[in-house]
Write an enzyme that holds these catalytic residues in place. Structure first.
Site, PDB file in Angstrom:
ATOM      1  N   ARG A 169       0.820  -1.225   0.000  1.00 26.84           N
ATOM      2  CA  ARG A 169       0.000   0.000   0.000  1.00 26.84           C
ATOM      3  C   ARG A 169       0.852   1.272   0.000  1.00 26.84           C
ATOM      4  NH1 ARG A 169      -3.651  -0.533   5.066  1.00 26.84           N
ATOM      5  NH2 ARG A 169      -1.725  -1.407   5.893  1.00 26.84           N
ATOM      6  N   LEU A 227       1.148   3.456  -2.311  1.00 23.62           N
ATOM      7  CA  LEU A 227       0.410   4.600  -2.851  1.00 23.62           C
ATOM      8  C   LEU A 227      -0.477   5.227  -1.781  1.00 23.62           C
ATOM      9  CD1 LEU A 227      -0.284   6.299  -5.367  1.00 23.62           C
ATOM     10  CD2 LEU A 227      -2.164   4.703  -5.800  1.00 23.62           C
ATOM     11  N   LYS A 283     -20.515   2.465  -6.570  1.00 22.37           N
ATOM     12  CA  LYS A 283     -19.813   1.228  -6.909  1.00 22.37           C
ATOM     13  C   LYS A 283     -19.590   1.108  -8.424  1.00 22.37           C
ATOM     14  CE  LYS A 283     -19.575  -0.228  -2.674  1.00 22.37           C
ATOM     15  NZ  LYS A 283     -20.304  -1.353  -2.120  1.00 22.37           N
ATOM     16  N   GLY A 312     -21.790   2.528  13.468  1.00 19.76           N
ATOM     17  CA  GLY A 312     -21.121   1.437  14.194  1.00 19.76           C
ATOM     18  C   GLY A 312     -19.725   1.739  14.659  1.00 19.76           C
ATOM     19  N   CYS A 372      -8.095   0.990   1.308  1.00 23.33           N
ATOM     20  CA  CYS A 372      -7.834  -0.363   0.824  1.00 23.33           C
ATOM     21  C   CYS A 372      -8.439  -1.376   1.795  1.00 23.33           C
ATOM     22  CB  CYS A 372      -6.339  -0.620   0.699  1.00 23.33           C
ATOM     23  SG  CYS A 372      -5.483   0.525  -0.409  1.00 23.33           S
ATOM     24  N   GLU A 376     -24.380  -4.347  -4.586  1.00 26.81           N
ATOM     25  CA  GLU A 376     -23.298  -4.512  -5.554  1.00 26.81           C
ATOM     26  C   GLU A 376     -23.210  -5.932  -6.088  1.00 26.81           C
ATOM     27  OE1 GLU A 376     -19.109  -5.371  -3.295  1.00 26.81           O
ATOM     28  OE2 GLU A 376     -20.016  -3.417  -3.003  1.00 26.81           O
ATOM     29  N   CYS A 419     -24.734   1.226   1.934  1.00 23.83           N
ATOM     30  CA  CYS A 419     -24.057   2.482   1.604  1.00 23.83           C
ATOM     31  C   CYS A 419     -23.566   2.497   0.163  1.00 23.83           C
ATOM     32  CB  CYS A 419     -22.884   2.735   2.550  1.00 23.83           C
ATOM     33  SG  CYS A 419     -21.608   1.477   2.539  1.00 23.83           S
ATOM     34  N   GLU A 460     -27.011   5.578   2.742  1.00 19.76           N
ATOM     35  CA  GLU A 460     -26.238   6.753   2.332  1.00 19.76           C
ATOM     36  C   GLU A 460     -27.112   7.630   1.451  1.00 19.76           C
ATOM     37  OE1 GLU A 460     -24.613   9.341  -0.315  1.00 19.76           O
ATOM     38  OE2 GLU A 460     -25.094   7.361  -1.113  1.00 19.76           O
ATOM     39  N   HIS A 505     -17.023  10.278   4.360  1.00 21.35           N
ATOM     40  CA  HIS A 505     -15.823  10.098   3.551  1.00 21.35           C
ATOM     41  C   HIS A 505     -15.161  11.429   3.200  1.00 21.35           C
ATOM     42  CE1 HIS A 505     -18.086   6.335   2.996  1.00 21.35           C
ATOM     43  NE2 HIS A 505     -16.896   5.786   2.982  1.00 21.35           N
TER      44      HIS A 505
END
Length: 758
Positions: A16, A18, A116, A432, A516, A605, A643, A665, A694
């Protein structure tokens, strides 16, 4: 000779790198020059690895600091007015502001919507279009990366989202606005991009049109025919890439488009490959994606080779090889996995290993099977061992089966739950998780490394829980949570305690931006050896008189956010998870927990891309949720959360879940998702998220009051809850505290006016 290529490679780095670089830049710990330097190093690293694997064409343009769709918006100058871009080049900071919600002044601005990417767990930044939208080349990033890769000696293939898919995935705030009216202007800009690439000496460009696997309206199908006839640039060849499913009724159209090559997903669209071969014009390249870019299991090389040999007899050198889709959706490499069981590891292939599999297939086609017989034998042996160690489970025998329905209708349950919980109008709660501080992560890391004993670990975590309970009571929330300090990830935490799962050390996959996840790997039958959450939740409940929610991740989300065994139907694996979680739900209830939240963030999704396949998926996925939730008493309140998904079109199925409360959301879309409730009488309670977690922006009291007033115009006030749109683990305490205080104050104002007297 057979040509091999790749549609895209993971950009996050083996560990990770990046993510760490981008977050350091956001925090001001490094400057942009340092950030750019680290990005170049990562690109050079993965270009070189792909070249070493034998690829003939290396993808360029798949690297992104945040999201490839956002990058295309920047390239085309599609920047909403609120971000203060007055024309000219779109710089990196503007891109970050669009993704994270900041104006150039540093003041909050609504972040661009995020949703998504088809049926994956990757999120893209939704383009925003306005009538008369201008498309003007406004970024040099793509062209610089092409030059960078060419200078390093690579034969490059730039990758771009195609114009029709870009338009389809975008949105407009104006009703009845036809996005296709922008196509002429957009095609002119694409023409400039392609001409620039041709001038750089590029031979092939890859235009991704994944919407060709969807149910397309007739006018969009016609638009494909006209659009691609206008995108021919002398000296530049175009590979049209489709993936994530079969082409179905778009197959004939796709095969006949005026492009030089076509890529098809032969993993998800295997049954139509012969039809593609029949309809493909004789001049056109066919790239066949037989290496699964969406899962981590080793390829059945002998089976793939048999199929490719048959295709080779018809295509000759017009046959190309590639993974089914971009490898963005896979971890980078098994080379950095040192702790995993050796045999299990031998069943898997991450991105780098998939490229090695591609090389084996290419060599076998060009030089014969004897040249790679050892690799073919090894793959066959691994597949056999996997089948022997974990045979497919038999379906559950008929007989006594757990109920999948609550005992009474919602209206009756609600009165019993209210009598038990005594909640006010417009109850306030959170989803949560609370901030995962450096101290919390350090405690978990020390325990994982054996540096502290379990009793000491439990004591430290209980202190963290006590602090979270204290803060929530001080803020004034009505329904509390324990904060999830002990949890590394909402799926990984449960997978680590269920049988049939295994975990990687560095199997990270990008979800959005710098976020990630490390998906669990389901390799065998799933069961629950012991309770997973009961002690933590009961400790939290012992510290307060207010109700504390038991927090679980639902079976469909665990399934959809895992790499799932591919040797039995997903529905059967999901039922195993549901039965394990049902035991946990009943244990929580027996321990006195009055509210249990079963999150199904990923239910939407997993919906198949073709509507004709929806009902089968919804039947088994909704049943799995009900199987998990339906064993409780009427006065136990079941919550769920979803969400960042467009789920208005499956509201009847969501209602069938029969959760007492659903939180969703809606903040980035300014409550747009609630429009469907004007036409659908949702029967149970709902909490529309009132602020975007976010983004670092803190919502004002006025903003929350306005959003909830909008919500009350669609949903009766008595059914509404007030909450953020997702968990708070990635945020810091100062902004969380301020935002939640504003949320509680907004609830007080709304109650006083009964939301403008309803």
């Amino acid at each position: 000779m057979t040509l091999s290529h790749n549609l895209g490679f993971p950009r996050i780095g083996h560990k990770r790198e990046l993510k760490h670089a981008v977050e350091a830049y956001w925090k001001g710990e490094i400057d942009q020059a340092t950030l750019q330097s680290r990005g170049r190093a990562l690109r050079q690293q993965y270009w070189q690895r792909q070249a070493e694997s034998g690829l003939d064409l290396i993808p360029v343009g798949d690297f992104s600091w945040y999201d490839q769709v956002l990058d295309l918006s920047c390239l085309l100058g599609v920047v909403p007015e609120r971000f203060g871009h007055g024309g000219g080049p779109v710089d990196l900071d503007t891109a970050f502001r669009m993704a994270r919600g900041r104006a150039p002044s540093g003041q909050p601005a609504a972040a661009c919507e995020m949703t998504k990417w088809f049926d994956t767990n990757y999120h893209y930044i939704v383009p925003e279009f306005v009538p008369g939208q201008r498309f003007v080349l406004s970024s040099e990033a793509l062209f610089k990366q092409v030059h960078e890769a060419q200078t390093a000696g690579h034969r490059v293939k730039p990758v771009l989202l195609g114009p029709l898919s870009y338009l389809w995935l975008g949105k407009t705030w104006q009703q009845d606005f036809d996005k296709l009216s922008l196509l002429d202007s957009l095609l002119a800009a694409y023409g400039e991009i392609l001409q620039r690439l041709a001038a750089q000496g590029v031979e092939w460009v890859q235009l991704d049109e994944p919407i060709l696997v969807l149910d397309l309206p007739a006018d969009w199908q016609v638009a494909f025919e006209s659009a691609y006839s206008r995108l021919n640039v002398p000296g530049l060849k175009c590979l049209l890439a489709t993936y994530f499913g079969p082409l179905g009724d778009n197959l004939h159209l796709t095969c006949r488009l005026p492009v030089d090559g076509l890529h098809v997903d032969a993993v998800r669209g295997a049954d139509e490959l012969d039809t593609v071969l029949d309809q493909l014009p004789g001049y056109k390249i066919l790239s066949i994606g037989l290496i699964d870019g969406r899962n981590i299991w080793r390829n059945d090389l002998a089976r793939s080779l048999t199929l490719l040999e048959r295709a080779r007899t018809r295509l000759g050198e017009r046959l190309w090889l590639a993974p089914s889709c971009s490898l963005l959706h896979c971890p980078v490499s098994l080379r950095v996995e040192t702790e995993m069981d050796t045999e299990l590891k031998g069943w898997m292939a991450f991105a780098e290993e998939k490229l090695d599999e591609l090389r084996v297939l290419k060599t076998a086609l060009d030089e014969g099977r004897d040249a790679v017989q050892a690799q073919l034998d090894a793959a066959a042996s691994a597949l056999l061992k996997r089948q022997q160690r974990h045979p497919v489970a038999a379906p559950q025998e008929d007989g006594v089966r757990p109920t999948v329905a609550r005992q009474t209708p919602f209206a009756q349950r609600k009165s019993l739950q209210q009598a038990r919980l005594q909640l006010p109008l417009l109850p306030t709660t959170t989803i949560g998780s609370f901030p995962q501080t450096a101290e919390i992560r350090q405690i978990r890391a020390r325990f994982r490394k054996g540096q502290i004993s379990r009793p000491i670990y439990v004591e430290k975590m209980q202190k963290q829980i006590a602090e979270v309970i204290r803060r929530q009571e001080e803020i004034g929330l009505d329904v509390l949570v324990h904060g999830e300090a002990e949890r590394n990830d909402m799926v990984e935490y449960f997978g680590e305690q269920l049988q049939g799962f295994v975990f990687s050390e560095n199997g990270w996959v990008q979800s959005y931006g710098s976020r990630c996840v490390k998906p669990p790997i389901i390799y065998g039958d799933v069961s629950r050896p012991r309770p997973m959450t009961v002690d933590w939740i009961c400790h939290a409940q012992s510290l307060t008189e207010r109700p504390v929610k038991g927090m679980l991740t639902g079976p469909v989300t665990i399934l959809n956010w895992s790499f799932v065994r591919d040797d039995q139907p997903r529905a059967r694996t999901c039922e195993q998870i549901a039965l394990a979680l049902r035991e946990e739900v009943l244990d929580l209830e027996r321990a006195g927990i009055a509210i249990i939240q079963i999150d199904e963030a990923a239910l939407r999704e997993g919906l198949p891309l073709r509507k004709g396949d929806w009902q089968h998926y919804l039947d088994w996925s909704i049943r799995a949720f009900r199987l998990t939730a339906s064993g409780v008493r009427d006065d136990t309140q079941i919550h769920t959360h979803m969400c960042y998904s467009e789920f208005n079109d499956i509201l009847p199925a969501i209602a069938q879940m029969d959760a007492d409360v659903i939180t969703i959301e809606t903040s980035r879309s300014q409550m747009e998702l609630l429009d469907a409730f004007e036409d659908f009488d949702y029967p149970n309670d709902i909490g529309p998220g009132v602020y975007d977690i976010h983004s670092p922006n803190v919502p004002s009291v006025e903003q929350i009051v306005r959003l909830m007033t909008q919500a009350s115009q669609r949903i009766p006030v008595a059914q509404l809850w007030i909450n953020p749109d997702c968990g708070l683990k990635t945020r810091g305490w100062p902004e969380v505290t301020e935002a939640l205080k504003h949320m509680v104050e907004a609830a007080r104002i709304l109650r006083a006016g009964a939301v403008v007297a309803a």
